[in-house]
Write a protein that holds these residues in place. Sequence first.
Motif, mmCIF file in Angstrom:
data_model
loop_
_atom_site.group_PDB
_atom_site.id
_atom_site.type_symbol
_atom_site.label_atom_id
_atom_site.label_comp_id
_atom_site.label_asym_id
_atom_site.label_seq_id
_atom_site.Cartn_x
_atom_site.Cartn_y
_atom_site.Cartn_z
ATOM 1 N N LEU A 1 0.858 -1.177 0.000
ATOM 2 C CA LEU A 1 0.000 0.000 0.000
ATOM 3 C C LEU A 1 0.895 1.228 0.000
ATOM 4 C CD1 LEU A 1 -3.042 0.716 0.291
ATOM 5 C CD2 LEU A 1 -2.658 0.837 2.756
ATOM 6 N N GLY A 2 0.431 2.296 -0.596
ATOM 7 C CA GLY A 2 1.197 3.528 -0.584
ATOM 8 C C GLY A 2 0.301 4.735 -0.750
ATOM 9 N N VAL A 3 0.870 5.885 -0.496
ATOM 10 C CA VAL A 3 0.185 7.162 -0.648
ATOM 11 C C VAL A 3 1.057 8.021 -1.552
ATOM 12 C CG1 VAL A 3 -0.560 9.268 0.530
ATOM 13 C CG2 VAL A 3 -0.948 7.039 1.603
ATOM 14 N N VAL A 4 0.443 8.639 -2.539
ATOM 15 C CA VAL A 4 1.132 9.593 -3.396
ATOM 16 C C VAL A 4 0.422 10.940 -3.266
ATOM 17 C CG1 VAL A 4 2.176 7.972 -5.024
ATOM 18 C CG2 VAL A 4 -0.162 8.708 -5.387
ATOM 19 N N VAL A 5 1.225 11.998 -3.267
ATOM 20 C CA VAL A 5 0.710 13.356 -3.077
ATOM 21 C C VAL A 5 1.381 14.250 -4.107
ATOM 22 C CG1 VAL A 5 0.418 15.255 -1.441
ATOM 23 C CG2 VAL A 5 0.553 12.916 -0.580
ATOM 24 N N SER A 6 0.590 15.103 -4.753
ATOM 25 C CA SER A 6 1.120 15.981 -5.791
ATOM 26 C C SER A 6 0.331 17.275 -5.844
ATOM 27 C CB SER A 6 1.025 15.272 -7.146
ATOM 28 O OG SER A 6 1.400 16.117 -8.211
ATOM 29 N N ASP A 7 0.998 18.332 -6.326
ATOM 30 C CA ASP A 7 0.259 19.547 -6.651
ATOM 31 C C ASP A 7 -0.482 19.297 -7.958
ATOM 32 O OD1 ASP A 7 2.915 19.645 -7.925
ATOM 33 O OD2 ASP A 7 2.251 21.579 -8.706
ATOM 34 N N LEU A 8 -1.476 20.135 -8.232
ATOM 35 C CA LEU A 8 -2.354 19.897 -9.379
ATOM 36 C C LEU A 8 -2.883 21.216 -9.914
ATOM 37 C CD1 LEU A 8 -4.229 17.870 -11.033
ATOM 38 C CD2 LEU A 8 -5.813 18.057 -9.140
ATOM 39 N N TYR A 9 -2.886 21.347 -11.227
ATOM 40 C CA TYR A 9 -3.586 22.421 -11.932
ATOM 41 C C TYR A 9 -4.472 21.719 -12.938
ATOM 42 C CZ TYR A 9 -4.540 26.608 -14.637
ATOM 43 O OH TYR A 9 -5.169 27.656 -15.272
ATOM 44 N N PHE A 10 -5.769 22.040 -12.959
ATOM 45 C CA PHE A 10 -6.727 21.221 -13.685
ATOM 46 C C PHE A 10 -7.806 22.093 -14.312
ATOM 47 C CE2 PHE A 10 -10.552 18.420 -13.496
ATOM 48 C CZ PHE A 10 -10.078 17.337 -14.206
ATOM 49 N N VAL A 11 -8.087 21.840 -15.580
ATOM 50 C CA VAL A 11 -9.234 22.452 -16.247
ATOM 51 C C VAL A 11 -10.179 21.307 -16.576
ATOM 52 C CG1 VAL A 11 -10.062 23.763 -18.233
ATOM 53 C CG2 VAL A 11 -7.853 24.338 -17.201
ATOM 54 N N ASP A 12 -11.327 21.301 -15.945
ATOM 55 C CA ASP A 12 -12.299 20.216 -16.089
ATOM 56 C C ASP A 12 -12.990 20.306 -17.447
ATOM 57 O OD1 ASP A 12 -14.397 18.358 -15.836
ATOM 58 O OD2 ASP A 12 -14.744 18.861 -13.741
#
Length: 183
Positions: free
Chosen positions: A10-21
């Motif tokens: 099991l693991g956790v990943v974390v990232s910044d995000l810029y998103f246009v839906d």
Amino acid sequence: MLYAFGFDQLGVVVSDLYFVDPDPLPGQETAERGVRLELRIFEPGELTGTIYAARPISIGRPLWRVDLLQDADAPPHTLDRAHHHPNFDGWGPGSRVFVPELSGDPLSWLSRHLADPGGVLKEAGTSLGEISASDRDALRAATPEIVDTVRRLLDRVWSGELGRPTENTAASGAATSMRVSWL
């Protein structure tokens, strides 16, 4: 920026995000920015070469996601689009679930959920038999460090350092849909 916390499977990943839906909800047509956290299956690969060789590591299928997002034009700490995806169908997330506490006190909400891996796995539709007790214990123990990482990434998004469109994307104008992130 990508952070990964890996346990046995099991693991956790974390990232910044810029998103246009590409298919936004009413009132959410502008770009979003923030931090994404996913609970994922980690898969160690076989050693190739000698015993000293680096081991390949695959960050596999997602189980659960939290998106601490806000309107990209909103002032820091707004989190007006914070939501989570309690489960996935393969690689695709289920519907966005908005919880007021994710906007009001996201780190407490996240801390409570990560400290209860059994509850999160049940919500994700994953049998506790699929994930070892030692992995659940390791996630619980790492929760303060993971939440601190999310806090630091949010601070960097709010300062304008992270969670931004790339230079190429910005130069080409607003796209109808785009995502700039690791996750």
